[in-house]
Structures are given as C-alpha cells and as structure tokens.
Design a protein around this motif. Structure first.
Motif, PDB file in Angstrom:
ATOM      1  N   CYS A 165       0.837  -1.208   0.000  1.00  0.00           N
ATOM      2  CA  CYS A 165       0.000   0.000   0.000  1.00  0.00           C
ATOM      3  C   CYS A 165       0.867   1.251   0.000  1.00  0.00           C
ATOM      4  O   CYS A 165       0.551   2.234  -0.702  1.00  0.00           O
ATOM      5  CB  CYS A 165      -0.917  -0.002   1.220  1.00  0.00           C
ATOM      6  N   TRP A 166       1.922   1.240   0.767  1.00  0.00           N
ATOM      7  CA  TRP A 166       2.832   2.381   0.826  1.00  0.00           C
ATOM      8  C   TRP A 166       3.421   2.665  -0.557  1.00  0.00           C
ATOM      9  O   TRP A 166       3.436   3.811  -1.020  1.00  0.00           O
ATOM     10  CB  TRP A 166       3.931   2.083   1.853  1.00  0.00           C
ATOM     11  N   ALA A 167       3.886   1.624  -1.210  1.00  0.00           N
ATOM     12  CA  ALA A 167       4.467   1.800  -2.542  1.00  0.00           C
ATOM     13  C   ALA A 167       3.418   2.294  -3.533  1.00  0.00           C
ATOM     14  O   ALA A 167       3.683   3.185  -4.356  1.00  0.00           O
ATOM     15  CB  ALA A 167       5.063   0.474  -3.023  1.00  0.00           C
ATOM     16  N   PHE A 168       2.206   1.738  -3.454  1.00  0.00           N
ATOM     17  CA  PHE A 168       1.145   2.135  -4.387  1.00  0.00           C
ATOM     18  C   PHE A 168       0.828   3.622  -4.292  1.00  0.00           C
ATOM     19  O   PHE A 168       0.693   4.311  -5.324  1.00  0.00           O
ATOM     20  CB  PHE A 168      -0.117   1.314  -4.105  1.00  0.00           C
ATOM     21  N   CYS A 169       0.720   4.151  -3.068  1.00  0.00           N
ATOM     22  CA  CYS A 169       0.373   5.567  -2.933  1.00  0.00           C
ATOM     23  C   CYS A 169       1.519   6.463  -3.397  1.00  0.00           C
ATOM     24  O   CYS A 169       1.279   7.554  -3.931  1.00  0.00           O
ATOM     25  CB  CYS A 169      -0.048   5.904  -1.504  1.00  0.00           C
ATOM     26  N   VAL A 170       2.758   6.018  -3.249  1.00  0.00           N
ATOM     27  CA  VAL A 170       3.907   6.797  -3.738  1.00  0.00           C
ATOM     28  C   VAL A 170       3.868   6.885  -5.260  1.00  0.00           C
ATOM     29  O   VAL A 170       4.028   7.965  -5.848  1.00  0.00           O
ATOM     30  CB  VAL A 170       5.234   6.162  -3.267  1.00  0.00           C
ATOM     31  N   TYR A 171       3.645   5.751  -5.920  1.00  0.00           N
ATOM     32  CA  TYR A 171       3.614   5.733  -7.391  1.00  0.00           C
ATOM     33  C   TYR A 171       2.421   6.513  -7.939  1.00  0.00           C
ATOM     34  O   TYR A 171       2.551   7.274  -8.899  1.00  0.00           O
ATOM     35  CB  TYR A 171       3.563   4.289  -7.896  1.00  0.00           C
ATOM     36  N   LEU A 172       1.254   6.312  -7.322  1.00  0.00           N
ATOM     37  CA  LEU A 172       0.047   6.970  -7.833  1.00  0.00           C
ATOM     38  C   LEU A 172       0.106   8.479  -7.643  1.00  0.00           C
ATOM     39  O   LEU A 172      -0.338   9.242  -8.514  1.00  0.00           O
ATOM     40  CB  LEU A 172      -1.195   6.399  -7.139  1.00  0.00           C
ATOM     41  N   GLU A 173       0.662   8.918  -6.525  1.00  0.00           N
ATOM     42  CA  GLU A 173       0.774  10.353  -6.293  1.00  0.00           C
ATOM     43  C   GLU A 173       1.602  11.030  -7.373  1.00  0.00           C
ATOM     44  O   GLU A 173       1.315  12.157  -7.782  1.00  0.00           O
ATOM     45  CB  GLU A 173       1.408  10.614  -4.925  1.00  0.00           C
ATOM     46  N   ALA A 174       2.628  10.331  -7.848  1.00  0.00           N
ATOM     47  CA  ALA A 174       3.540  10.928  -8.833  1.00  0.00           C
ATOM     48  C   ALA A 174       2.832  11.303 -10.127  1.00  0.00           C
ATOM     49  O   ALA A 174       3.244  12.249 -10.803  1.00  0.00           O
ATOM     50  CB  ALA A 174       4.695   9.954  -9.118  1.00  0.00           C
ATOM     51  N   ILE A 175       1.764  10.595 -10.472  1.00  0.00           N
ATOM     52  CA  ILE A 175       1.118  10.835 -11.770  1.00  0.00           C
ATOM     53  C   ILE A 175      -0.367  11.162 -11.641  1.00  0.00           C
ATOM     54  O   ILE A 175      -1.082  11.204 -12.632  1.00  0.00           O
ATOM     55  CB  ILE A 175       1.301   9.615 -12.694  1.00  0.00           C
ATOM     56  N   SER A 176      -0.826  11.439 -10.424  1.00  0.00           N
ATOM     57  CA  SER A 176      -2.249  11.714 -10.209  1.00  0.00           C
ATOM     58  C   SER A 176      -2.708  13.010 -10.863  1.00  0.00           C
ATOM     59  O   SER A 176      -3.912  13.196 -11.101  1.00  0.00           O
ATOM     60  CB  SER A 176      -2.558  11.766  -8.703  1.00  0.00           C
ATOM     61  N   VAL A 177      -1.787  13.905 -11.163  1.00  0.00           N
ATOM     62  CA  VAL A 177      -2.162  15.191 -11.750  1.00  0.00           C
ATOM     63  C   VAL A 177      -2.314  15.118 -13.273  1.00  0.00           C
ATOM     64  O   VAL A 177      -2.770  16.074 -13.902  1.00  0.00           O
ATOM     65  CB  VAL A 177      -1.117  16.269 -11.374  1.00  0.00           C
ATOM     66  N   GLU A 240       9.400  11.296  -6.911  1.00  0.00           N
ATOM     67  CA  GLU A 240       9.388  12.700  -6.496  1.00  0.00           C
ATOM     68  C   GLU A 240       9.841  13.605  -7.638  1.00  0.00           C
ATOM     69  O   GLU A 240       9.248  14.661  -7.886  1.00  0.00           O
ATOM     70  CB  GLU A 240      10.298  12.888  -5.285  1.00  0.00           C
ATOM     71  N   ILE A 241      10.887  13.197  -8.326  1.00  0.00           N
ATOM     72  CA  ILE A 241      11.420  14.016  -9.421  1.00  0.00           C
ATOM     73  C   ILE A 241      10.441  14.059 -10.591  1.00  0.00           C
ATOM     74  O   ILE A 241      10.236  15.104 -11.208  1.00  0.00           O
ATOM     75  CB  ILE A 241      12.789  13.467  -9.868  1.00  0.00           C
ATOM     76  N   VAL A 242       9.797  12.914 -10.889  1.00  0.00           N
ATOM     77  CA  VAL A 242       8.820  12.864 -11.981  1.00  0.00           C
ATOM     78  C   VAL A 242       7.668  13.821 -11.712  1.00  0.00           C
ATOM     79  O   VAL A 242       7.224  14.557 -12.604  1.00  0.00           O
ATOM     80  CB  VAL A 242       8.301  11.424 -12.169  1.00  0.00           C
ATOM     81  N   GLN A 243       7.168  13.836 -10.475  1.00  0.00           N
ATOM     82  CA  GLN A 243       6.079  14.746 -10.127  1.00  0.00           C
ATOM     83  C   GLN A 243       6.465  16.191 -10.399  1.00  0.00           C
ATOM     84  O   GLN A 243       5.672  16.974 -10.942  1.00  0.00           O
ATOM     85  CB  GLN A 243       5.738  14.609  -8.649  1.00  0.00           C
TER      86      GLN A 243
END
Length: 272
Positions: A165-177, A240-243
């Motif tokens: 779950c931790w990994a999923f929210c990190v990845y999804l946050e990066a491209i949620s916008v 983080e950098i991708v976001q």
C-alpha cells in the motif's frame, strides 16, 4: 517614444527565444539554485516535507473557495481529484498503522477537503463539469501503479500488505495530476483559481522532491540504505522528481502569465 521594457520582460523574452536544449539547461540550473537556497535557509530539512503537504492543503482551499463563491467547477478534472483521494486514503491508512505523526493530520485534512470537492463536482455543480474534456483514462495509471507496487515496495518490518500500500500511494501520487493537465491542454485557457491550485501542487511537489534530494546529499547516499534495498529507494526518488517535472512546464507558463499581468494562463497545445 517607446516604453522602456522591464528587466523581467527582457529576461522572459530572452528565455523564450532560446532553443529547447538551452531551456532544459536553464531549468536544471534554476532547480539546483533553488535546492541550494533551501538547504541554506531551512535548518531542519524534514520541515520541507511538512511544508509540501501544507501547500497541498492550501491548494485545495483555493479550489473550495472557487466552488463555493463562483459556483462552477469548469476547468477542474474530476478524475484527478478521484486519483488524489485514492492515494491520500491509502497513504492515510499507512500513516495510521505505520507511523502516526504530523503527516497523518495533514493527510486527513487534505483527504476530507478533496472528498468535498469530488462531492461538489459530482452533484452540486455537475452542469458546469467539462466531462468531454476530462478524457484521461485513469485505468492507464492505476493498474500499472498497482502492479508495480506488488513487485517493488519497501523492505521494512511491517506486514507485506502495508508495504505494498505504501508503494502504491507513492507511485500513484507521482502521476495523479495527469488528468488535470490533460484537461487543461484540451481547453488551453486556464482561469485563475484552477491555475493557482495547479501551481500550488507544483510548489508542493518541488518542496517534497527537495526534501529527498537534500537528505540524500546530507547523508552522503546513506538515505538510500535507510529506505531499504533493491529498486525501491531509487523509485521513491524518481517518483518525487517525476512529479516535479510533470508540473514544471505549467508552472513556467503560470509565472510568465502572472509577471505579465494576465488573469488567465494560456497554454500552448503541446505544453503537456
């Protein structure tokens, strides 16, 4: 007699005339200068991450003001808000069961305000929602993030489900916008409050990325070891950098519009 051009206008005009490679170099140099400045003026670099979440909360407050005062959700992506609510809900769960600190409070505030925004778009202001322009397929980001989190996640003492779950929210946050950026690309003219919100996201993402990059340098690379082993530490930093880079182009046009005294942000067709 012609008016004397302001230094800011001269600088922006010079940047606009530069070839794409030079613009990339200038952007990288500007980012490095900003990182150096933050490293010098911020004593506790962990505060950068708290500041990033606080700016996100501030951005959602701007949207709430827009929805309540102007009674319109034009220019807002419902899909981006739903992705944001999803990663915030998962991150809040992880925060409660894994650490429970100031981030838990900030995530709760952001999640509640995001859910309220979703409710307003879906029900109260549905007639102003640009559904035909909000055409990003969210399954194209949710499914890859879920699959990736199954294979690459932190190696901590927590149970496997929580680490995934931790990994999923990190990845999804990066491209949620991405859905929000697609919608803005489709309409090209962005009204002020939506522009303020997306710019706040850009600032939040930069502060979050700055936190990790500065920590990496301060620990001389030991941060990667502290985060775990394998691909996980690298993907955290990469996310983080991708976001930051996803939003960098929009932030450039936002600042350019503000300095030019324009109330709206006009985007070229290929900005996203």
């Amino acid at each position: 007699m012609s008016k004397t051009k302001s230094p800011i206008f001269s600088v922006t005009s010079w940047i606009r005339r530069q070839p794409p490679k030079m613009k990339v170099v200038l952007a990288v140099l500007s980012g490095m200068a900003a990182l150096l400045f933050l490293r010098m003026v911020v004593e506790d670099h962990n505060n950068l991450f708290v500041a990033a979440e606080a700016v996100h909360v501030l951005g959602t407050c701007v949207l709430i003001y827009k929805l309540t005062k102007e009674k319109t959700c034009a220019g807002l992506s419902l899909k981006s808000q739903e992705l944001t609510a999803l990663f915030l809900a998962v991150r809040l769960y992880c925060s409660v069961v894994m650490e429970y600190d100031i981030h838990t409070i900030l995530d709760t505030a952001t999640l509640v305000s995001t859910l309220w925004i979703i409710y307003m778009i879906r029900f109260n202001l549905r007639s102003t929602y640009m559904e035909d322009k909000d055409n990003f397929k969210i399954q194209y980001v949710v499914i890859p993030c879920a699959v990736l989190s199954l294979f690459v996640h932190p190696a901590t003492s927590h149970i496997l489900f929580n680490r995934i779950c931790w990994a999923f929210c990190v990845y999804l946050e990066a491209i949620s916008v991405l859905p929000q950026l697609r919608l803005m690309q489709n309409i090209q003219i962005i009204e002020p409050f939506t522009a303020h919100y997306v710019f706040a996201l850009g600032v939040a993402r930069f502060l979050s990325a700055a936190h990790w990059v500065i920590q990496l340098f301060d620990t001389k690379g030991l941060l990667l070891t502290a985060l775990g082993y394998g691909l996980w530490p690298c993907l955290v930093l990469l996310s983080e950098i991708v976001q930051t880079f996803i939003l960098a182009d929009f932030c450039y046009y936002y600042v350019k519009s503000i300095l030019g005294g324009q109330l709206v942000v006009r985007l070229p067709v290929d900005v996203v």
